[in-house]
Scaffold this active site. Structure first.
Site, PDB file in Angstrom:
ATOM      1  N   PHE A 136       0.860  -1.184   0.000  1.00 39.78           N
ATOM      2  CA  PHE A 136       0.000   0.000   0.000  1.00 39.78           C
ATOM      3  C   PHE A 136       0.894   1.231   0.000  1.00 39.78           C
ATOM      4  CE2 PHE A 136      -2.421   3.504   1.720  1.00 39.78           C
ATOM      5  CZ  PHE A 136      -3.572   3.422   0.960  1.00 39.78           C
ATOM      6  N   ASP A 222       9.371   3.024   1.242  1.00 41.12           N
ATOM      7  CA  ASP A 222       8.212   3.736   1.764  1.00 41.12           C
ATOM      8  C   ASP A 222       8.212   3.536   3.280  1.00 41.12           C
ATOM      9  OD1 ASP A 222       5.747   4.476   2.721  1.00 41.12           O
ATOM     10  OD2 ASP A 222       4.619   3.694   1.019  1.00 41.12           O
ATOM     11  N   LYS A 251       2.960  10.678   7.752  1.00 36.90           N
ATOM     12  CA  LYS A 251       2.313  10.206   8.987  1.00 36.90           C
ATOM     13  C   LYS A 251       2.872  10.879  10.247  1.00 36.90           C
ATOM     14  CE  LYS A 251       0.271   5.834   7.437  1.00 36.90           C
ATOM     15  NZ  LYS A 251      -1.145   6.023   7.634  1.00 36.90           N
TER      16      LYS A 251
END
Ligand SMILES: Cc1ncc(COP(=O)(O)O)c(C=O)c1O
Length: 402
Positions: A136, A222, A251
């Site tokens: 993802f 990532d 985040k």
């Protein structure tokens, strides 16, 4: 507004993209959230790996307040002091030489893909990128093209050309595909989060890096979910002492204020020349002030080491629960404070999730049968013990309800 009024307006005016819990939070402090009725929850969702210092940490709150009273936004038409400070902190604590700021995870992935393509264009005219099944990386077109599961991609064709998928944790598959597709980069998560906290065997990143070097490809990591101390290192690549070429961050970076970043080595970063990439909000004074306070606090308060120690304790306790309920729990796994409890049955997992919420523990139910548990890095053994007690109680409740 009452809870009913909030839900009415939401039903009437918001696009229906989210399946939400029937809860509305009013306030938060440390590891805890309080809903509209005053009920208290241990928040081990941390806003999906964002609130790594818990809710309303005074250092972040004070940084936001003081910056908001002075200057919130100017755009990158101007030099931004906090951006300079944050880039210095990130570079001096990572593999990177340069930073580009954006606002979210998906933008950090977009920036990483664009940078890799710019580099690829000038290194053999290559643009293909190898990604991993189950990955993802975000919802915008570039990031979505690198995202594996069909449920995210369905209905949005055609996606970007040149993305190839290999099984996660299978470096030989990357080597095989590299020889056939002439890619410029590999993109992967050091631990797959959305896919159910999938931890690759030790040596995976080292082997992928070797393959990248052999085939003159870039390694893009990532670290949007794994970064900022989550796995017990400031960045998860440190577990294997591997140097990536590009890292995407977001985040937890901004402590709750949207802030993303692309980190890169000089030889790669120089391919982003003036005007080739940009963002109106990226790295604005408020976001970068909050991010400076967040990263400084993580480092000053030794929260990375704390996450490592507490993660070990939490995993030990979860494995005890697994031993007690071997039929119901298939696996308990974790790296630092990124933990997963995989249930054997998705209906059982869903009921157990509902019971946990009723009993005051918030976790994320991922891939329908995995509790993804993401405590703040400054949680405590007492809070972890509470979480374990609730998980056990919830399992018992579901078993006894037949
Ligand atoms: C590994 C990873 N990459 C990218 C993203 C996308 O981040 P954002 O939702 O901020 O766009 C996420 C979000 O969950 C993520 O976990």
């Amino acid at each position: 507004m009452t809870l009913g009024e909030i839900k009415d307006l939401q039903g009437k005016y918001l696009m229906k993209t989210y399946g939400r819990l029937p809860l509305t939070m009013r306030s938060g402090s440390g590891s805890w959230l309080w809903d509209m009725e005053g009920k208290k929850y241990l928040d081990y969702t941390t806003g999906i790996a964002v609130n790594n210092l818990g809710h309303c940490h005074p250092k972040i709150t004070n940084a936001i307040i003081s910056q908001a009273t002075r200057l919130v936004h100017t755009s990158n038409l101007f030099n931004i002091e906090n951006q300079s400070s944050l880039s210095e902190i990130l570079v001096s604590n990572s593999f990177a030489d340069r930073v580009f700021f954006c606002n979210s995870g998906t933008e950090a992935v977009e920036g990483s893909i664009k940078l890799a393509r710019k580099w690829g264009e000038q290194n053999g005219g290559r643009y293909a990128i190898i990604s991993t099944e189950g990955a993802f990386h975000g919802r915008t077109f570039g990031a979505l093209s690198a995202t594996g599961p069909e449920k995210y991609r369905e209905g949005f064709s055609p996606l970007l050309e040149g993305f190839y998928f290999v099984p996660y944790a299978d470096p030989d598959a990357i080597a095989h595909l590299a020889s056939k597709t002439n890619p410029c980069a590999v993109i992967l998560e050091p631990v797959q989060g959305e896919n159910g906290v999938i931890i690759p065997p030790p040596g995976y990143l080292i082997r992928v890096k070797e393959i990248c070097e052999k085939n003159n490809m870039l390694l893009i990591l990532d670290e949007i979910q794994t970064g900022m101390g989550r796995t017990g290192k400031l960045f998860a690549y440190e577990h294997e002492k591997v140097e990536p070429d590009i890292v995407a961050l977001a985040k937890a970076l901004g402590g709750g204020v949207p802030c993303g970043a692309v980190l890169a080595k000089e030889g790669i970063a120089r391919h982003f020349t003036q005007g080739t990439h940009g963002s109106t909000f990226g790295g604005n004074p408020l976001a970068t002030r909050a991010a400076c306070a967040t990263v400084e606090t993580i480092i000053e308060e030794n929260l990375v080491q704390k996450a490592d120690r507490l993660g070990e304790y939490f995993l030990f306790r979860l494995k005890e629960v697994q031993k007690k309920y071997p039929k119901q729990i298939k696996d308990a796994r974790g790296k630092g404070l990124m933990l997963g409890v995989e249930f054997s049955d998705r209906n059982f997992a869903r009921d157990c999730f509902s019971s946990s919420v009723s009993n005051g523990l918030l976790v994320i139910l991922t891939v329908e049968r995995v509790f993804r548990i993401l405590p703040p890095l400054n949680t405590s053994e007492e809070e972890i013990n509470f979480a374990v007690t609730v998980i056990k109680k919830s399992i018992e409740e579901v078993i006894s309800s037949g």
